[in-house]
Design a protein around this motif. Structure first.
Motif, PDB file in Angstrom:
ATOM      1  N   THR A 114     100.819  47.394  18.550  1.00  0.00           N
ATOM      2  CA  THR A 114      99.786  47.379  19.585  1.00  0.00           C
ATOM      3  C   THR A 114      99.137  48.742  19.723  1.00  0.00           C
ATOM      4  OG1 THR A 114      99.267  46.898  21.917  1.00  0.00           O
ATOM      5  CG2 THR A 114     101.394  47.945  21.483  1.00  0.00           C
ATOM      6  N   LYS A 115      97.849  48.704  20.104  1.00  0.00           N
ATOM      7  CA  LYS A 115      97.149  49.947  20.429  1.00  0.00           C
ATOM      8  C   LYS A 115      96.873  50.015  21.910  1.00  0.00           C
ATOM      9  CE  LYS A 115      94.909  50.952  16.089  1.00  0.00           C
ATOM     10  NZ  LYS A 115      93.702  50.911  15.286  1.00  0.00           N
ATOM     11  N   ASN A 116      97.380  49.055  22.651  1.00  0.00           N
ATOM     12  CA  ASN A 116      97.118  49.001  24.093  1.00  0.00           C
ATOM     13  C   ASN A 116      98.145  49.872  24.827  1.00  0.00           C
ATOM     14  OD1 ASN A 116      97.396  48.154  26.837  1.00  0.00           O
ATOM     15  ND2 ASN A 116      96.145  46.370  26.364  1.00  0.00           N
TER      16      ASN A 116
ATOM     17  N   LYS B 184     100.440  48.004  27.404  1.00  0.00           N
ATOM     18  CA  LYS B 184     101.553  47.270  26.772  1.00  0.00           C
ATOM     19  C   LYS B 184     102.602  48.261  26.281  1.00  0.00           C
ATOM     20  CE  LYS B 184      98.928  43.540  24.497  1.00  0.00           C
ATOM     21  NZ  LYS B 184      98.658  42.948  23.170  1.00  0.00           N
TER      22      LYS B 184
ATOM     23  N   LYS C 288      86.115  47.093  24.775  1.00  0.00           N
ATOM     24  CA  LYS C 288      86.856  46.425  25.841  1.00  0.00           C
ATOM     25  C   LYS C 288      86.881  47.255  27.114  1.00  0.00           C
ATOM     26  CE  LYS C 288      91.817  47.108  25.732  1.00  0.00           C
ATOM     27  NZ  LYS C 288      93.052  46.936  24.986  1.00  0.00           N
TER      28      LYS C 288
ATOM     29  N   ASP D  78     100.566  39.274  21.334  1.00  0.00           N
ATOM     30  CA  ASP D  78      99.217  38.828  21.691  1.00  0.00           C
ATOM     31  C   ASP D  78      99.336  38.118  23.034  1.00  0.00           C
ATOM     32  OD1 ASP D  78      96.437  38.887  20.556  1.00  0.00           O
ATOM     33  OD2 ASP D  78      96.562  36.792  21.162  1.00  0.00           O
ATOM     34  N   SER D  79      98.516  38.545  23.964  1.00  0.00           N
ATOM     35  CA  SER D  79      98.695  38.056  25.323  1.00  0.00           C
ATOM     36  C   SER D  79      97.354  37.908  26.006  1.00  0.00           C
ATOM     37  CB  SER D  79      99.611  39.011  26.095  1.00  0.00           C
ATOM     38  OG  SER D  79      99.240  40.345  25.858  1.00  0.00           O
TER      39      SER D  79
ATOM     40  N   LYS E  22     107.287  44.692  37.880  1.00  0.00           N
ATOM     41  CA  LYS E  22     106.493  43.888  36.938  1.00  0.00           C
ATOM     42  C   LYS E  22     107.333  43.531  35.711  1.00  0.00           C
ATOM     43  CE  LYS E  22     102.437  43.618  33.971  1.00  0.00           C
ATOM     44  NZ  LYS E  22     101.236  44.217  33.368  1.00  0.00           N
TER      45      LYS E  22
ATOM     46  N   HIS F  78     105.076  37.959  32.028  1.00  0.00           N
ATOM     47  CA  HIS F  78     105.032  37.128  30.817  1.00  0.00           C
ATOM     48  C   HIS F  78     105.678  37.865  29.644  1.00  0.00           C
ATOM     49  CE1 HIS F  78     101.679  39.707  31.503  1.00  0.00           C
ATOM     50  NE2 HIS F  78     101.115  39.507  30.326  1.00  0.00           N
ATOM     51  N   ARG F  79     105.412  39.192  29.559  1.00  0.00           N
ATOM     52  CA  ARG F  79     105.953  39.984  28.453  1.00  0.00           C
ATOM     53  C   ARG F  79     107.478  40.082  28.577  1.00  0.00           C
ATOM     54  NH1 ARG F  79     102.266  43.121  29.047  1.00  0.00           N
ATOM     55  NH2 ARG F  79     101.039  42.054  27.457  1.00  0.00           N
TER      56      ARG F  79
ATOM     57  N   PHE G 211      97.774  47.157  34.188  1.00  0.00           N
ATOM     58  CA  PHE G 211      96.539  47.294  33.408  1.00  0.00           C
ATOM     59  C   PHE G 211      95.844  45.943  33.377  1.00  0.00           C
ATOM     60  CE2 PHE G 211      99.642  45.735  30.413  1.00  0.00           C
ATOM     61  CZ  PHE G 211      98.939  44.954  29.500  1.00  0.00           C
TER      62      PHE G 211
ATOM     63  N   LYS H 196      99.301  40.363  13.699  1.00  0.00           N
ATOM     64  CA  LYS H 196      99.579  41.776  14.021  1.00  0.00           C
ATOM     65  C   LYS H 196     100.918  42.196  13.421  1.00  0.00           C
ATOM     66  CE  LYS H 196      97.218  41.322  18.477  1.00  0.00           C
ATOM     67  NZ  LYS H 196      97.194  41.536  19.920  1.00  0.00           N
TER      68      LYS H 196
ATOM     69  N   PHE I 255      99.573  34.325  33.145  1.00  0.00           N
ATOM     70  CA  PHE I 255      99.571  35.223  32.000  1.00  0.00           C
ATOM     71  C   PHE I 255     100.457  34.603  30.936  1.00  0.00           C
ATOM     72  CE2 PHE I 255      98.598  38.908  34.936  1.00  0.00           C
ATOM     73  CZ  PHE I 255      97.414  39.268  34.311  1.00  0.00           C
TER      74      PHE I 255
ATOM     75  N   TYR J  16      94.035  42.690  33.922  1.00  0.00           N
ATOM     76  CA  TYR J  16      93.674  41.853  35.067  1.00  0.00           C
ATOM     77  C   TYR J  16      94.692  41.951  36.209  1.00  0.00           C
ATOM     78  CZ  TYR J  16      90.601  39.649  31.580  1.00  0.00           C
ATOM     79  OH  TYR J  16      89.654  39.409  30.623  1.00  0.00           O
ATOM     80  N   ASP J  17      95.668  42.830  36.093  1.00  0.00           N
ATOM     81  CA  ASP J  17      96.735  42.892  37.104  1.00  0.00           C
ATOM     82  C   ASP J  17      96.218  42.966  38.554  1.00  0.00           C
ATOM     83  OD1 ASP J  17      98.851  42.611  35.369  1.00  0.00           O
ATOM     84  OD2 ASP J  17      99.225  44.760  35.140  1.00  0.00           O
TER      85      ASP J  17
ATOM     86  N   GLU K 170      91.971  39.993  14.730  1.00  0.00           N
ATOM     87  CA  GLU K 170      92.580  38.895  15.494  1.00  0.00           C
ATOM     88  C   GLU K 170      91.769  37.632  15.264  1.00  0.00           C
ATOM     89  OE1 GLU K 170      93.452  40.163  19.541  1.00  0.00           O
ATOM     90  OE2 GLU K 170      93.874  42.181  18.807  1.00  0.00           O
TER      91      GLU K 170
HETATM   92  O1  LIG Z   1      96.501  42.258  33.740  1.00  0.00           O
HETATM   93  C1  LIG Z   1      97.070  42.125  32.682  1.00  0.00           C
HETATM   94  N1  LIG Z   1      98.406  42.322  32.612  1.00  0.00           N
HETATM   95  C2  LIG Z   1      99.142  42.108  31.519  1.00  0.00           C
HETATM   96  O2  LIG Z   1     100.360  42.303  31.505  1.00  0.00           O
HETATM   97  C3  LIG Z   1      98.413  41.689  30.378  1.00  0.00           C
HETATM   98  N2  LIG Z   1      98.782  41.356  29.142  1.00  0.00           N
HETATM   99  C4  LIG Z   1      97.656  41.048  28.494  1.00  0.00           C
HETATM  100  N3  LIG Z   1      96.583  41.150  29.301  1.00  0.00           N
HETATM  101  C5  LIG Z   1      95.168  40.936  28.995  1.00  0.00           C
HETATM  102  O3  LIG Z   1      95.057  40.362  27.741  1.00  0.00           O
HETATM  103  C6  LIG Z   1      94.561  41.324  26.791  1.00  0.00           C
HETATM  104  C7  LIG Z   1      95.451  41.307  25.590  1.00  0.00           C
HETATM  105  O4  LIG Z   1      94.720  41.167  24.402  1.00  0.00           O
HETATM  106  P1  LIG Z   1      95.481  41.520  23.071  1.00  0.00           P
HETATM  107  O5  LIG Z   1      96.807  40.830  23.072  1.00  0.00           O
HETATM  108  O6  LIG Z   1      94.609  41.319  21.922  1.00  0.00           O
HETATM  109  O7  LIG Z   1      95.788  43.080  23.257  1.00  0.00           O
HETATM  110  P2  LIG Z   1      94.826  44.332  23.122  1.00  0.00           P
HETATM  111  O8  LIG Z   1      93.625  44.005  22.317  1.00  0.00           O
HETATM  112  O9  LIG Z   1      94.596  44.883  24.478  1.00  0.00           O
HETATM  113  O10 LIG Z   1      95.779  45.343  22.311  1.00  0.00           O
HETATM  114  P3  LIG Z   1      96.496  45.037  20.879  1.00  0.00           P
HETATM  115  O11 LIG Z   1      97.930  44.733  21.198  1.00  0.00           O
HETATM  116  O12 LIG Z   1      95.802  43.871  20.255  1.00  0.00           O
HETATM  117  O13 LIG Z   1      96.358  46.290  20.102  1.00  0.00           O
HETATM  118  C8  LIG Z   1      94.671  42.671  27.477  1.00  0.00           C
HETATM  119  O14 LIG Z   1      93.742  43.613  26.987  1.00  0.00           O
HETATM  120  C9  LIG Z   1      94.456  42.284  28.911  1.00  0.00           C
HETATM  121  O15 LIG Z   1      93.084  42.102  29.154  1.00  0.00           O
HETATM  122  C10 LIG Z   1      97.027  41.535  30.464  1.00  0.00           C
HETATM  123  N4  LIG Z   1      96.362  41.770  31.599  1.00  0.00           N
END
Ligand SMILES: O=c1[nH]c(=O)c2ncn([C@@H]3O[C@H](COP(=O)(O)OP(=O)(O)OP(=O)(O)O)[C@@H](O)[C@H]3O)c2[nH]1
Ligand SMILES: [Mg+2]
Length: 203
Positions: free
Chosen positions: A8-10, A13, A94, A70-71, A176, A181-182, A153, A54, A119, A155-156, A42
């Motif tokens: 992940t780059k988030n 997460k 984003k 992926d979430s 949290k 969900h995670r 982060f 991924k 979620f 939509y929390d 994706e």
């Molecule tokens: O409020 C939130 N609390 C959470 O706990 C949560 N988990 C996922 N999300 C949303 O869903 C997208 C994932 O998309 P996603 O799985 O493609 O990840 P991403 O693109 O952000 O990063 P990467 O893992 O792909 O690098 C994220 O950006 C968020 O908008 C969340 N929102």
């Protein structure tokens, strides 16, 4: 110290995985530590397919065990949107704030009892030479009329957690990480975590 790599780059997460794995004595590395690795497209049609893309792409590049996440947010009154498009719901690049505004404006006039949402998190575990497998977890809630709180982060701030009586962004990270969900997806890996980590060390 044992170590897992999360594809992940988030940063949101990444922090959650770091905390959850730290309590198990496991260090976490993410793609933020490997800037040279390829972008993962994706292109899947489900959370599971994208999590596998991924995990497998990065596992092949590093020849190591990798977990993909992926979430996203599923809103019933929006027919399941933003779903797999959660990260970029309001377009590229984003932007969490714009995504929140888009969901709130699409839900304008929708009554509280119809604002149900969840979620969803799919995790894929890719180990070189072995079949990739997936687990998933959910967290049920409701979309608020306005953002509340500043933790977490995505939509929390607009995700109300009925069992806690606050928004996800009003929970501490520890809170949290017990109900998300995670966390729920990771709990399903718990019984296998030791054997996964051993295989990871050998891979
Ligand atoms: O409020 C939130 N609390 C959470 O706990 C949560 N988990 C996922 N999300 C949303 O869903 C997208 C994932 O998309 P996603 O799985 O493609 O990840 P991403 O693109 O952000 O990063 P990467 O893992 O792909 O690098 C994220 O950006 C968020 O908008 C969340 N929102
Ligand atoms: Mg993504």
């Amino acid at each position: 110290m044992k170590e897992v790599i999360i594809a992940t780059k988030n940063p949101g997460k990444a922090k959650e995985f770091e905390k959850i794995f730290a309590s198990r004595g496991v260090a976490v590395r993410t793609l933020l530590d490997f800037p040279e690795l390829p972008e993962v497209e994706e292109t899947g049609t489900t959370f599971e397919e994208n999590a596998v893309l991924k995990a497998e792409t990065i596992s092949k590049a590093l020849n190591k065990m990798v977990i993909g996440d992926d979430s996203g947010l599923i809103v019933d009154a929006l027919g399941g949107k933003p779903g797999i498009y959660s990260a970029r719901y309001a377009g590229e690049p984003k932007n969490d704030q714009k995504n929140i505004e888009k969901v709130l404006s699409e839900l304008k006039g929708v009554e509280e009892e119809s604002r149900t949402a969840r979620f969803y998190c799919a995790l894929a575990v890719a180990i070189p030479g072995q079949e990739t497998y997936t687990v998933s977890g959910t967290c049920e809630g409701r979309i608020l009329e306005e953002p509340r709180g500043s933790n977490g982060f995505g939509y929390d701030p607009i995700f109300y957690v009925p069992e806690k009586g606050v928004s996800m962004a009003e929970l501490s990270s520890n809170e949290k990480n017990q109900i998300s969900h995670r966390a729920n997806a990771l709990k399903k890996l718990d019984s296998e975590l030791d054997s996964i980590l051993e295989r990871a060390e050998r891979s």
